[in-house]
Design a protein around this motif. Structure first.
Motif, PDB file in Angstrom:
ATOM      1  N   CYS A 126      42.089  80.920  43.275  1.00  0.00           N
ATOM      2  CA  CYS A 126      40.778  81.710  43.293  1.00  0.00           C
ATOM      3  C   CYS A 126      40.155  82.205  44.357  1.00  0.00           C
ATOM      4  O   CYS A 126      39.397  82.991  44.639  1.00  0.00           O
ATOM      5  CB  CYS A 126      39.710  80.858  42.512  1.00  0.00           C
TER       6      CYS A 126
ATOM      7  N   GLY B  94      38.829  80.832  46.639  1.00  0.00           N
ATOM      8  CA  GLY B  94      37.716  80.120  47.212  1.00  0.00           C
ATOM      9  C   GLY B  94      37.799  79.204  48.532  1.00  0.00           C
ATOM     10  O   GLY B  94      39.104  79.052  48.785  1.00  0.00           O
TER      11      GLY B  94
ATOM     12  N   CYS C 130      36.241  76.791  42.266  1.00  0.00           N
ATOM     13  CA  CYS C 130      37.088  76.391  40.901  1.00  0.00           C
ATOM     14  C   CYS C 130      37.478  74.840  40.838  1.00  0.00           C
ATOM     15  O   CYS C 130      37.647  74.515  39.728  1.00  0.00           O
ATOM     16  CB  CYS C 130      38.169  77.246  40.645  1.00  0.00           C
TER      17      CYS C 130
ATOM     18  N   CYS D  59      41.679  78.785  48.715  1.00  0.00           N
ATOM     19  CA  CYS D  59      42.498  78.204  47.340  1.00  0.00           C
ATOM     20  C   CYS D  59      43.534  79.269  46.662  1.00  0.00           C
ATOM     21  O   CYS D  59      43.153  80.454  46.782  1.00  0.00           O
ATOM     22  CB  CYS D  59      41.175  78.211  46.244  1.00  0.00           C
TER      23      CYS D  59
ATOM     24  N   CYS E 201      39.099  72.886  45.950  1.00  0.00           N
ATOM     25  CA  CYS E 201      38.354  74.195  45.956  1.00  0.00           C
ATOM     26  C   CYS E 201      36.943  74.068  45.619  1.00  0.00           C
ATOM     27  O   CYS E 201      36.559  73.634  44.478  1.00  0.00           O
ATOM     28  CB  CYS E 201      39.243  75.346  45.143  1.00  0.00           C
TER      29      CYS E 201
HETATM   30 ZN    ZN Z   1      39.870  77.692  43.551  1.00  0.00          ZN
END
Ligand code: ZN
Ligand code: ADP
Length: 206
Positions: free
Chosen positions: A146, A148, A128, A143, A125
């Motif tokens: 999060c 992402g 994070c 992700c 990711c």
């Molecule tokens: Zn993430």
């Protein structure tokens, strides 16, 4: 507590280190992550390290040891550390013993034939820095923690992976004997479920 995670690329050091460092309240220090962010920020260390990471070879000890020494002098490392990806050579281990010797070394063991698929299927990711395997993702690009964007590390391609495995066997594996000799080695089977490996690590540290 001062702790080292040892093991081949793809053993799950990074994933386990994130959980264990939070559990123990010590900083998770990954030299691979430090090099990647140095490369991104084009620092002198990053510029020097880039060719080695791209090739899957080890960055020279002088560069790596200086970077870790500086990191360990920071405030948050006063009460301990969890080093992930360092030391990777006997000379690095000797240097670390002079800077701040570890209390224990956890060797996460996974057979070579499992590592290639773990590494080629690995996604990271960008936000994070979590690590995931495609086999466990419903969306290969997002992700699950999060939201992402996930990417594949440029050194997670088969040719570079073979070079990294060779470097592991030639330069890093001898550390198992080094730490065994010092009575600090704890061995954990890394070829099972994440939660089971996590429990085994905590059990071996008790
Ligand atoms: Zn993430
Ligand atoms: P992995 O354990 O999956 O191979 P890392 O993120 O730990 O990946 O390391 C990526 C690369 O960073 C290595 O292939 C190497 O080029 C460099 N590197 C990381 N740690 C060290 C170290 N202690 N000594 C030399 N090179 C290192």
């Amino acid at each position: 507590m001062k702790l080292i995670f040892l093991g081949p690329p793809g053993a799950g050091k990074g994933t386990q280190a994130a959980g264990v460092s939070a559990h123990l309240g010590v900083p998770h220090i990954s030299t691979g992550d430090m090099f990647r962010s140095a490369i991104q920020n084009q620092t002198p260390t990053g510029i020097e390290a880039k060719k080695y990471l791209d090739a899957g070879e080890l960055v020279p000890d002088s560069v790596t040891i200086a970077m870790v020494k500086e990191r360990l002098s920071m405030d948050d490392a006063r009460n301990g550390y969890l080093l992930d990806g360092f030391p990777r050579t006997v000379d690095q281990a000797i240097a670390l013993d002079e800077i701040s010797a570890p209390d224990a070394v956890v060797d996460i063991d996974v057979p070579d034939e499992r590592l290639m698929s773990r590494l080629t299927g690995r996604r990271i990711c960008g936000k994070c820095h979590g690590t995931f395997h495609v086999s466990k993702l419903t969306d290969e690009h997002t992700c699950p923690i999060c939201g992402g964007e996930l990417y594949q590390r440029s050194d997670d391609h088969p040719d570079t992976i073979s070079t990294r495995l060779k470097a592991y066997h030639a330069s890093t594996e001898p550390l198992i004997g080094y730490y065994k000799g010092l009575g600090k080695l704890r061995q954990v089977n890394g070829d099972s479920q994440l939660e089971d490996v996590f429990k085994a690590i905590l059990a071996t540290l008790e």
